[in-house]
Design an enzyme around this catalytic site. Sequence first.
Site, PDB file in Angstrom:
ATOM      1  CB  SER A 102      -0.937  -0.063   1.217  1.00  8.08           C
ATOM      2  OG  SER A 102      -2.014   0.803   1.071  1.00  8.08           O
TER       3      SER A 102
ATOM      4  CG  ASP B  83      -5.826  -3.016  -4.292  1.00 11.68           C
ATOM      5  OD1 ASP B  83      -6.494  -2.211  -3.618  1.00 11.68           O
ATOM      6  OD2 ASP B  83      -4.687  -3.387  -3.964  1.00 11.68           O
TER       7      ASP B  83
ATOM      8  CG  HIS C  98      -5.372  -2.731   0.000  1.00 13.06           C
ATOM      9  ND1 HIS C  98      -4.914  -2.067  -1.122  1.00 13.06           N
ATOM     10  CD2 HIS C  98      -4.790  -2.117   1.063  1.00 13.06           C
ATOM     11  CE1 HIS C  98      -4.088  -1.105  -0.754  1.00 13.06           C
ATOM     12  NE2 HIS C  98      -3.989  -1.123   0.569  1.00 13.06           N
TER      13      HIS C  98
END
Length: 512
Positions: free
Chosen positions: A235, A452, A482
Amino acid sequence: MAVALLGVLAAGCTSPGGAPDPTTQPPPAKSSAAAPPGSGDAKVSAGLPASLTGQRPAWKRCAAPEGGEAPGSAWRCAEVRVPLDYAAPDGETIPVALIRKEATDRRGRAGSLLFNFGGPGASGVEILPRAASEYGALGRRYDLVGFDPRGVGRSAGVVCRDDAEQDAAERTVDHTPDTPAEEKRFLDDATAFGAGCARRSGKVIPHTTTADTARDLDLVRQVLGDARLNYFGMSYGTQLGAAYAHLFPKNVGRLVLDAVVDPTADSVGHARNQTIGFQRALDNYLRSTGQDPKAGTRRITRLLERLDGAPLPVGDRKLTESLALTGVVMPLYSQESWPLLTSALAAAERGDGKELLRLADWYDDRDESGHYSTQSHSQRAISCADSAERPTLDQARALLPEFRRLSPVFGEFLAWDTAGWCANWPVKGAETRQDASAPGAAPVLVVGTTGDPATPYEGAARMAKALGAGVGVLVSNEGEGHGAYGSSACVTRTVDAYFLDGKVPAYGTRCS
Protein backbone atom coordinates in the site's frame (compact mmCIF):
# COMPACT_ATOMS: atom_id res chain seq x y z
CA MET A 1 -2.56 -9.68 3.36
CA ALA A 2 -5.34 -8.02 5.31
CA VAL A 3 -3.10 -5.81 7.43
CA ALA A 4 -2.13 -3.27 4.80
CA LEU A 5 -3.70 0.13 5.39
CA LEU A 6 -4.30 3.09 3.18
CA GLY A 7 -5.82 6.52 3.55
CA VAL A 8 -8.32 7.87 1.08
CA LEU A 9 -5.80 10.19 -0.57
CA ALA A 10 -2.98 7.78 -1.07
CA ALA A 11 -3.60 5.78 -4.20
CA GLY A 12 -5.59 5.33 -7.37
CA CYS A 13 -6.26 4.89 -11.05
CA THR A 14 -7.63 7.15 -13.76
CA SER A 15 -9.67 4.97 -16.07
CA PRO A 16 -13.11 3.59 -15.21
CA GLY A 17 -12.60 0.69 -17.54
CA GLY A 18 -11.20 -2.76 -16.72
CA ALA A 19 -7.63 -3.37 -15.72
CA PRO A 20 -5.29 -2.94 -18.69
CA ASP A 21 -3.34 -5.79 -20.17
CA PRO A 22 0.29 -5.27 -19.15
CA THR A 23 1.45 -6.69 -22.45
CA THR A 24 0.26 -3.44 -24.07
CA GLN A 25 3.09 -1.68 -22.24
CA PRO A 26 6.55 -1.97 -23.77
CA PRO A 27 8.23 -4.58 -21.56
CA PRO A 28 11.49 -3.58 -19.91
CA ALA A 29 14.67 -5.44 -20.57
CA LYS A 30 14.57 -8.86 -18.90
CA SER A 31 16.67 -9.62 -15.83
CA SER A 32 17.39 -13.20 -14.87
CA ALA A 33 18.25 -12.61 -11.22
CA ALA A 34 18.02 -9.97 -8.54
CA ALA A 35 21.18 -8.71 -6.92
CA PRO A 36 22.28 -10.87 -3.99
CA PRO A 37 20.94 -9.25 -0.81
CA GLY A 38 24.32 -8.46 0.70
CA SER A 39 26.27 -7.67 -2.45
CA GLY A 40 27.26 -4.42 -4.02
CA ASP A 41 29.28 -1.39 -3.08
CA ALA A 42 26.52 0.66 -1.49
CA LYS A 43 27.44 4.23 -0.68
CA VAL A 44 26.86 5.72 2.74
CA SER A 45 24.25 8.50 2.95
CA ALA A 46 26.18 11.65 2.17
CA GLY A 47 26.81 14.20 4.89
CA LEU A 48 25.73 12.19 7.93
CA PRO A 49 27.99 12.32 10.98
CA ALA A 50 29.74 9.20 12.25
CA SER A 51 27.70 9.45 15.45
CA LEU A 52 24.70 8.38 13.34
CA THR A 53 26.24 6.06 10.76
CA GLY A 54 28.27 4.28 13.47
CA GLN A 55 25.31 3.47 15.72
CA ARG A 56 24.85 -0.04 17.09
CA PRO A 57 21.26 -0.83 18.08
CA ALA A 58 20.75 -1.99 21.67
CA TRP A 59 18.29 -4.86 21.14
CA LYS A 60 16.14 -5.72 24.16
CA ARG A 61 12.81 -7.30 25.10
CA CYS A 62 9.91 -5.39 23.59
CA ALA A 63 7.47 -3.42 25.72
CA ALA A 64 3.75 -4.02 25.23
CA PRO A 65 1.99 -1.55 22.93
CA GLU A 66 -0.73 0.60 24.47
CA GLY A 67 -3.70 -1.61 25.22
CA GLY A 68 -1.98 -4.72 23.85
CA GLU A 69 0.37 -7.55 24.73
CA ALA A 70 4.14 -7.64 24.32
CA PRO A 71 5.34 -9.75 21.39
CA GLY A 72 6.88 -13.16 22.08
CA SER A 73 10.39 -13.73 23.32
CA ALA A 74 11.78 -14.19 19.79
CA TRP A 75 11.25 -10.48 19.11
CA ARG A 76 13.67 -7.75 20.14
CA CYS A 77 13.25 -3.99 19.95
CA ALA A 78 15.67 -1.11 19.50
CA GLU A 79 15.83 2.39 18.11
CA VAL A 80 18.07 4.24 15.67
CA ARG A 81 18.57 8.00 15.90
CA VAL A 82 18.02 9.94 12.67
CA PRO A 83 18.26 13.66 11.86
CA LEU A 84 15.03 15.55 12.44
CA ASP A 85 16.01 17.72 9.47
CA TYR A 86 18.33 16.24 6.84
CA ALA A 87 19.30 19.76 5.85
CA ALA A 88 20.94 19.97 9.30
CA PRO A 89 22.34 16.45 9.81
CA ASP A 90 24.43 17.49 12.82
CA GLY A 91 21.40 18.96 14.56
CA GLU A 92 18.52 17.51 16.56
CA THR A 93 17.69 13.82 16.18
CA ILE A 94 14.56 11.74 16.64
CA PRO A 95 14.19 7.98 17.17
CA VAL A 96 13.11 5.40 14.62
CA ALA A 97 11.70 2.42 16.50
CA LEU A 98 12.62 -1.07 15.23
CA ILE A 99 11.47 -4.60 15.98
CA ARG A 100 13.35 -7.70 14.80
CA LYS A 101 13.03 -11.45 14.71
CA GLU A 102 16.29 -13.06 13.68
CA ALA A 103 16.50 -15.56 10.83
CA THR A 104 16.06 -19.12 12.02
CA ASP A 105 18.64 -20.45 9.54
CA ARG A 106 21.68 -18.56 10.77
CA ARG A 107 24.09 -20.28 8.38
CA GLY A 108 21.94 -19.42 5.39
CA ARG A 109 21.07 -15.91 6.58
CA ALA A 110 20.55 -13.47 3.70
CA GLY A 111 20.41 -10.25 5.74
CA SER A 112 17.60 -8.04 7.00
CA LEU A 113 14.18 -7.69 5.35
CA LEU A 114 12.35 -4.48 6.27
CA PHE A 115 8.56 -4.16 6.06
CA ASN A 116 6.18 -1.23 5.70
CA PHE A 117 2.48 -2.09 5.92
CA GLY A 118 1.04 1.12 4.60
CA GLY A 119 -1.16 3.88 5.93
CA PRO A 120 0.73 6.10 5.73
CA GLY A 121 0.99 5.85 9.47
CA ALA A 122 0.86 2.11 10.14
CA SER A 123 3.15 0.93 12.93
CA GLY A 124 5.45 -1.82 11.74
CA VAL A 125 6.56 -2.40 15.34
CA GLU A 126 3.01 -3.41 16.25
CA ILE A 127 1.90 -5.07 13.01
CA LEU A 128 4.86 -7.26 12.06
CA PRO A 129 4.69 -9.61 15.10
CA ARG A 130 0.95 -10.12 14.46
CA ALA A 131 1.49 -10.75 10.75
CA ALA A 132 4.75 -12.72 10.96
CA SER A 133 3.11 -16.10 10.32
CA GLU A 134 2.52 -14.89 6.75
CA TYR A 135 6.27 -14.64 6.25
CA GLY A 136 7.47 -17.94 7.70
CA ALA A 137 9.39 -18.94 4.58
CA LEU A 138 11.15 -15.57 4.42
CA GLY A 139 11.91 -15.64 8.15
CA ARG A 140 14.10 -18.69 7.78
CA ARG A 141 16.79 -16.75 5.93
CA TYR A 142 16.01 -13.12 6.69
CA ASP A 143 15.87 -11.18 9.91
CA LEU A 144 12.31 -9.81 9.77
CA VAL A 145 12.43 -6.13 10.70
CA GLY A 146 9.51 -3.81 11.28
CA PHE A 147 9.79 -0.09 11.97
CA ASP A 148 7.66 2.90 12.82
CA PRO A 149 8.35 5.58 10.19
CA ARG A 150 9.12 9.06 11.46
CA GLY A 151 5.96 10.70 12.79
CA VAL A 152 4.39 7.31 13.55
CA GLY A 153 3.93 5.53 16.88
CA ARG A 154 7.19 5.29 18.78
CA SER A 155 9.15 7.28 16.19
CA ALA A 156 8.22 10.79 17.37
CA GLY A 157 4.61 9.95 16.56
CA VAL A 158 2.36 12.84 15.56
CA VAL A 159 -0.60 13.56 17.87
CA CYS A 160 -3.30 16.03 16.82
CA ARG A 161 -6.37 15.56 19.05
CA ASP A 162 -7.63 13.50 21.96
CA ASP A 163 -10.40 10.92 22.08
CA ALA A 164 -13.04 13.37 23.26
CA GLU A 165 -12.26 15.74 20.38
CA GLN A 166 -12.42 12.87 17.92
CA ASP A 167 -15.79 11.70 19.26
CA ALA A 168 -17.12 15.26 19.10
CA ALA A 169 -16.09 15.47 15.44
CA GLU A 170 -17.78 12.11 14.81
CA ARG A 171 -21.06 13.48 16.19
CA THR A 172 -21.05 16.87 14.51
CA VAL A 173 -19.16 16.73 11.20
CA ASP A 174 -20.84 15.57 7.99
CA HIS A 175 -18.19 14.49 5.48
CA THR A 176 -20.65 14.89 2.60
CA PRO A 177 -21.99 18.36 3.50
CA ASP A 178 -25.31 19.41 2.00
CA THR A 179 -25.69 22.95 3.34
CA PRO A 180 -23.45 25.99 3.86
CA ALA A 181 -23.57 25.35 7.62
CA GLU A 182 -22.39 21.74 7.15
CA GLU A 183 -19.66 22.89 4.78
CA LYS A 184 -18.44 25.37 7.41
CA ARG A 185 -18.32 22.70 10.14
CA PHE A 186 -16.49 20.37 7.75
CA LEU A 187 -13.82 22.96 6.97
CA ASP A 188 -13.58 24.21 10.56
CA ASP A 189 -12.95 20.67 11.77
CA ALA A 190 -10.17 20.13 9.22
CA THR A 191 -8.58 23.42 10.28
CA ALA A 192 -8.86 22.51 13.96
CA PHE A 193 -7.26 19.14 13.30
CA GLY A 194 -4.24 20.76 11.67
CA ALA A 195 -3.98 23.33 14.45
CA GLY A 196 -3.94 20.48 16.97
CA CYS A 197 -1.09 18.83 15.06
CA ALA A 198 0.87 22.08 15.15
CA ARG A 199 0.21 22.56 18.86
CA ARG A 200 1.15 19.04 19.92
CA SER A 201 3.67 17.98 17.23
CA GLY A 202 4.75 21.19 15.56
CA LYS A 203 8.45 20.30 15.62
CA VAL A 204 7.90 17.06 13.71
CA ILE A 205 5.20 17.74 11.11
CA PRO A 206 7.40 19.75 8.70
CA HIS A 207 9.74 16.72 8.49
CA THR A 208 7.40 13.78 7.86
CA THR A 209 7.81 13.52 4.09
CA THR A 210 8.18 10.17 2.38
CA ALA A 211 11.58 11.31 1.11
CA ASP A 212 12.73 11.92 4.69
CA THR A 213 11.57 8.43 5.68
CA ALA A 214 13.40 6.96 2.68
CA ARG A 215 16.59 8.61 3.94
CA ASP A 216 15.89 7.10 7.36
CA LEU A 217 15.63 3.69 5.70
CA ASP A 218 19.07 4.07 4.21
CA LEU A 219 20.55 4.97 7.57
CA VAL A 220 18.77 2.00 9.19
CA ARG A 221 20.17 -0.23 6.43
CA GLN A 222 23.70 0.89 7.27
CA VAL A 223 23.21 0.52 11.01
CA LEU A 224 21.87 -3.02 10.55
CA GLY A 225 25.00 -3.87 8.55
CA ASP A 226 23.35 -4.53 5.17
CA ALA A 227 25.14 -3.48 1.99
CA ARG A 228 21.78 -3.24 0.19
CA LEU A 229 18.21 -2.70 1.33
CA ASN A 230 15.84 -5.67 1.14
CA TYR A 231 12.32 -4.35 1.55
CA PHE A 232 8.68 -5.41 1.34
CA GLY A 233 6.24 -2.51 1.01
CA MET A 234 2.46 -2.75 0.90
CA SER A 235 0.00 0.00 0.00
CA TYR A 236 1.61 3.34 1.00
CA GLY A 237 4.73 1.24 1.61
CA THR A 238 5.04 0.97 -2.18
CA GLN A 239 5.32 4.76 -2.42
CA LEU A 240 8.03 4.67 0.23
CA GLY A 241 9.86 1.83 -1.53
CA ALA A 242 9.78 3.69 -4.83
CA ALA A 243 11.10 6.84 -3.14
CA TYR A 244 13.99 4.82 -1.74
CA ALA A 245 14.78 3.28 -5.12
CA HIS A 246 14.80 6.74 -6.71
CA LEU A 247 17.07 8.28 -4.06
CA PHE A 248 19.41 5.29 -3.59
CA PRO A 249 19.20 3.13 -6.74
CA LYS A 250 22.62 1.55 -6.18
CA ASN A 251 21.59 0.50 -2.67
CA VAL A 252 18.55 -1.47 -3.81
CA GLY A 253 18.76 -5.16 -2.95
CA ARG A 254 15.48 -7.06 -3.32
CA LEU A 255 12.39 -4.87 -3.24
CA VAL A 256 8.74 -5.96 -3.55
CA LEU A 257 5.88 -3.48 -3.89
CA ASP A 258 2.39 -5.00 -3.35
CA ALA A 259 -0.90 -3.03 -3.68
CA VAL A 260 0.77 -0.23 -5.52
CA VAL A 261 0.21 3.52 -5.26
CA ASP A 262 -0.06 5.27 -8.63
CA PRO A 263 3.04 7.51 -8.84
CA THR A 264 1.54 9.70 -11.58
CA ALA A 265 -1.54 10.98 -9.74
CA ASP A 266 -1.97 14.28 -7.91
CA SER A 267 -4.32 14.64 -4.91
CA VAL A 268 -7.45 14.90 -7.05
CA GLY A 269 -6.21 12.06 -9.23
CA HIS A 270 -5.77 9.83 -6.19
CA ALA A 271 -9.31 10.62 -5.06
CA ARG A 272 -10.67 9.93 -8.54
CA ASN A 273 -8.77 6.67 -8.69
CA GLN A 274 -10.15 5.46 -5.38
CA THR A 275 -13.66 6.49 -6.38
CA ILE A 276 -13.31 4.15 -9.33
CA GLY A 277 -11.53 1.44 -7.36
CA PHE A 278 -13.98 1.21 -4.48
CA GLN A 279 -16.98 1.24 -6.81
CA ARG A 280 -15.35 -1.50 -8.88
CA ALA A 281 -14.82 -3.58 -5.74
CA LEU A 282 -18.39 -2.90 -4.60
CA ASP A 283 -19.74 -4.02 -7.99
CA ASN A 284 -17.70 -7.22 -7.73
CA TYR A 285 -19.02 -7.81 -4.21
CA LEU A 286 -22.61 -7.27 -5.33
CA ARG A 287 -22.21 -9.68 -8.25
CA SER A 288 -20.80 -12.29 -5.87
CA THR A 289 -24.03 -12.10 -3.85
CA GLY A 290 -26.25 -12.44 -6.93
CA GLN A 291 -27.22 -8.77 -7.02
CA ASP A 292 -27.24 -6.49 -10.02
CA PRO A 293 -24.52 -3.89 -9.28
CA LYS A 294 -26.70 -0.95 -10.28
CA ALA A 295 -29.61 -2.12 -8.17
CA GLY A 296 -27.35 -2.96 -5.24
CA THR A 297 -25.69 0.45 -5.47
CA ARG A 298 -29.09 2.15 -5.40
CA ARG A 299 -30.02 0.12 -2.32
CA ILE A 300 -26.89 1.30 -0.48
CA THR A 301 -27.31 4.94 -1.53
CA ARG A 302 -30.91 4.87 -0.24
CA LEU A 303 -29.65 3.60 3.12
CA LEU A 304 -26.99 6.33 3.27
CA GLU A 305 -29.56 8.99 2.39
CA ARG A 306 -31.83 7.82 5.23
CA LEU A 307 -28.94 7.92 7.67
CA ASP A 308 -28.02 11.43 6.54
CA GLY A 309 -31.42 12.61 7.70
CA ALA A 310 -31.92 10.22 10.62
CA PRO A 311 -28.84 8.49 12.07
CA LEU A 312 -29.47 5.18 13.84
CA PRO A 313 -28.98 5.15 17.64
CA VAL A 314 -26.39 2.61 18.78
CA GLY A 315 -26.13 2.80 22.57
CA ASP A 316 -24.92 6.30 23.41
CA ARG A 317 -23.64 6.80 19.86
CA LYS A 318 -25.25 7.11 16.44
CA LEU A 319 -24.57 5.49 13.09
CA THR A 320 -24.29 8.52 10.84
CA GLU A 321 -24.05 8.56 7.07
CA SER A 322 -20.28 9.17 7.31
CA LEU A 323 -19.73 6.27 9.72
CA ALA A 324 -21.94 3.96 7.66
CA LEU A 325 -19.91 4.76 4.54
CA THR A 326 -16.72 3.96 6.46
CA GLY A 327 -18.32 0.68 7.54
CA VAL A 328 -19.06 -0.18 3.89
CA VAL A 329 -15.47 0.60 2.88
CA MET A 330 -13.82 -1.61 5.50
CA PRO A 331 -14.90 -5.08 4.24
CA LEU A 332 -14.03 -4.22 0.64
CA TYR A 333 -10.33 -4.44 1.53
CA SER A 334 -10.54 -8.24 1.74
CA GLN A 335 -12.84 -10.69 -0.03
CA GLU A 336 -12.88 -12.78 3.15
CA SER A 337 -14.72 -9.89 4.84
CA TRP A 338 -17.49 -9.58 2.25
CA PRO A 339 -19.94 -11.67 4.33
CA LEU A 340 -19.54 -9.11 7.13
CA LEU A 341 -20.76 -6.43 4.74
CA THR A 342 -23.80 -8.50 3.74
CA SER A 343 -24.79 -8.97 7.36
CA ALA A 344 -24.12 -5.35 8.37
CA LEU A 345 -26.13 -3.88 5.48
CA ALA A 346 -29.09 -6.14 6.16
CA ALA A 347 -29.04 -5.24 9.85
CA ALA A 348 -28.85 -1.50 9.15
CA GLU A 349 -31.81 -1.73 6.79
CA ARG A 350 -33.74 -3.31 9.69
CA GLY A 351 -32.79 -0.39 11.91
CA ASP A 352 -29.82 -2.00 13.70
CA GLY A 353 -26.60 -0.07 13.10
CA LYS A 354 -24.30 -1.98 15.46
CA GLU A 355 -22.54 -4.04 12.81
CA LEU A 356 -21.80 -1.17 10.43
CA LEU A 357 -20.61 0.95 13.35
CA ARG A 358 -18.33 -1.87 14.49
CA LEU A 359 -16.81 -2.04 10.99
CA ALA A 360 -16.32 1.73 10.99
CA ASP A 361 -14.59 1.57 14.37
CA TRP A 362 -12.34 -1.16 13.04
CA TYR A 363 -11.33 1.05 10.14
CA ASP A 364 -10.92 4.12 12.39
CA ASP A 365 -8.94 2.08 14.95
CA ARG A 366 -11.33 2.92 17.80
CA ASP A 367 -11.47 0.35 20.58
CA GLU A 368 -14.46 -0.59 22.75
CA SER A 369 -13.42 1.87 25.45
CA GLY A 370 -13.57 4.76 22.98
CA HIS A 371 -9.83 5.16 22.55
CA TYR A 372 -8.50 5.93 19.06
CA SER A 373 -5.02 5.19 17.81
CA THR A 374 -3.07 8.07 16.31
CA GLN A 375 -2.57 6.31 12.98
CA SER A 376 -4.89 8.78 11.23
CA HIS A 377 -2.92 11.70 12.71
CA SER A 378 0.32 10.37 11.25
CA GLN A 379 -1.46 9.61 8.00
CA ARG A 380 -2.58 13.16 7.51
CA ALA A 381 0.75 14.65 8.57
CA ILE A 382 2.68 12.52 6.07
CA SER A 383 0.20 13.09 3.23
CA CYS A 384 0.12 16.86 3.74
CA ALA A 385 3.91 17.04 4.04
CA ASP A 386 4.26 15.19 0.75
CA SER A 387 2.19 17.64 -1.30
CA ALA A 388 1.81 21.39 -1.55
CA GLU A 389 -1.65 20.97 -3.10
CA ARG A 390 -4.47 22.44 -1.02
CA PRO A 391 -7.77 22.11 -2.97
CA THR A 392 -10.51 24.47 -1.82
CA LEU A 393 -14.18 23.77 -1.08
CA ASP A 394 -15.11 25.41 -4.38
CA GLN A 395 -12.72 23.11 -6.24
CA ALA A 396 -14.10 20.08 -4.41
CA ARG A 397 -17.67 21.14 -5.17
CA ALA A 398 -16.81 21.35 -8.86
CA LEU A 399 -15.75 17.68 -8.78
CA LEU A 400 -19.10 16.45 -7.46
CA PRO A 401 -20.90 15.75 -10.78
CA GLU A 402 -18.02 13.66 -12.15
CA PHE A 403 -17.36 11.81 -8.90
CA ARG A 404 -21.05 11.04 -8.32
CA ARG A 405 -21.19 9.59 -11.82
CA LEU A 406 -18.14 7.42 -11.17
CA SER A 407 -19.58 6.18 -7.88
CA PRO A 408 -22.97 7.07 -6.39
CA VAL A 409 -21.77 5.52 -3.11
CA PHE A 410 -18.22 6.81 -2.65
CA GLY A 411 -17.87 9.71 -5.11
CA GLU A 412 -19.34 12.52 -3.03
CA PHE A 413 -17.27 11.66 0.03
CA LEU A 414 -14.02 11.41 -1.93
CA ALA A 415 -14.67 14.66 -3.82
CA TRP A 416 -15.24 16.64 -0.61
CA ASP A 417 -12.27 14.92 1.00
CA THR A 418 -9.89 16.55 -1.47
CA ALA A 419 -10.60 19.85 0.31
CA GLY A 420 -10.90 18.55 3.85
CA TRP A 421 -7.72 16.51 4.06
CA CYS A 422 -5.06 19.25 4.11
CA ALA A 423 -7.27 22.31 4.49
CA ASN A 424 -5.42 25.18 6.17
CA TRP A 425 -2.59 22.80 7.03
CA PRO A 426 -0.12 24.65 9.28
CA VAL A 427 3.02 23.90 7.25
CA LYS A 428 3.79 23.89 3.54
CA GLY A 429 4.06 20.60 1.73
CA ALA A 430 6.66 19.43 -0.78
CA GLU A 431 6.43 21.40 -4.01
CA THR A 432 7.32 18.57 -6.36
CA ARG A 433 5.54 15.31 -7.08
CA GLN A 434 7.42 12.11 -6.29
CA ASP A 435 9.78 10.83 -8.97
CA ALA A 436 9.80 7.02 -9.04
CA SER A 437 12.49 6.59 -11.67
CA ALA A 438 15.36 4.42 -10.45
CA PRO A 439 17.93 4.01 -13.23
CA GLY A 440 20.59 1.47 -12.33
CA ALA A 441 18.59 -0.17 -9.55
CA ALA A 442 18.21 -3.95 -9.28
CA PRO A 443 14.85 -5.36 -10.46
CA VAL A 444 11.87 -4.37 -8.31
CA LEU A 445 8.76 -6.57 -8.23
CA VAL A 446 5.55 -4.55 -8.65
CA VAL A 447 2.43 -6.57 -7.74
CA GLY A 448 -1.03 -5.31 -8.70
CA THR A 449 -4.40 -6.95 -8.04
CA THR A 450 -7.16 -6.40 -10.59
CA GLY A 451 -9.89 -5.96 -7.96
CA ASP A 452 -7.91 -3.89 -5.47
CA PRO A 453 -10.26 -1.16 -4.15
CA ALA A 454 -7.76 1.22 -2.53
CA THR A 455 -4.82 1.00 -4.93
CA PRO A 456 -6.42 0.02 -8.24
CA TYR A 457 -4.44 -2.22 -10.57
CA GLU A 458 -3.70 0.52 -13.09
CA GLY A 459 -1.37 2.16 -10.58
CA ALA A 460 0.86 -0.93 -10.54
CA ALA A 461 1.30 -0.80 -14.30
CA ARG A 462 2.21 2.88 -14.05
CA MET A 463 4.66 2.26 -11.21
CA ALA A 464 6.45 -0.48 -13.14
CA LYS A 465 6.79 1.89 -16.07
CA ALA A 466 7.91 4.79 -13.87
CA LEU A 467 10.67 2.76 -12.20
CA GLY A 468 12.19 2.30 -15.64
CA ALA A 469 13.27 -0.35 -18.11
CA GLY A 470 15.05 -3.24 -16.45
CA VAL A 471 13.88 -2.13 -12.99
CA GLY A 472 10.08 -2.29 -12.67
CA VAL A 473 8.80 -5.87 -13.13
CA LEU A 474 4.99 -6.06 -13.22
CA VAL A 475 3.22 -9.08 -11.69
CA SER A 476 -0.57 -9.10 -12.16
CA ASN A 477 -2.89 -10.87 -9.74
CA GLU A 478 -6.38 -11.68 -11.03
CA GLY A 479 -8.37 -11.36 -7.85
CA GLU A 480 -9.96 -9.19 -5.18
CA GLY A 481 -8.71 -7.33 -2.15
CA HIS A 482 -5.98 -4.94 -1.10
CA GLY A 483 -2.69 -6.80 -1.47
CA ALA A 484 -1.92 -10.20 -2.96
CA TYR A 485 0.85 -11.78 -0.89
CA GLY A 486 -0.58 -14.36 1.49
CA SER A 487 -3.94 -14.46 -0.29
CA SER A 488 -2.71 -15.59 -3.71
CA ALA A 489 -0.60 -18.77 -3.62
CA CYS A 490 0.86 -17.88 -7.02
CA VAL A 491 1.95 -14.40 -5.90
CA THR A 492 3.34 -15.78 -2.65
CA ARG A 493 5.45 -18.37 -4.52
CA THR A 494 6.67 -15.73 -6.96
CA VAL A 495 7.66 -13.27 -4.25
CA ASP A 496 9.32 -15.95 -2.11
CA ALA A 497 11.36 -17.18 -5.08
CA TYR A 498 12.51 -13.62 -5.71
CA PHE A 499 13.49 -12.91 -2.10
CA LEU A 500 15.04 -16.29 -1.38
CA ASP A 501 16.61 -17.24 -4.73
CA GLY A 502 16.83 -13.97 -6.64
CA LYS A 503 14.51 -15.35 -9.33
CA VAL A 504 12.96 -12.44 -11.25
CA PRO A 505 9.69 -13.36 -13.01
CA ALA A 506 8.97 -12.36 -16.56
CA TYR A 507 7.48 -8.88 -16.97
CA GLY A 508 3.68 -9.20 -17.09
CA THR A 509 3.52 -12.53 -15.22
CA ARG A 510 -0.13 -13.24 -14.35
CA CYS A 511 -1.43 -15.04 -11.29
CA SER A 512 -5.01 -16.12 -10.70
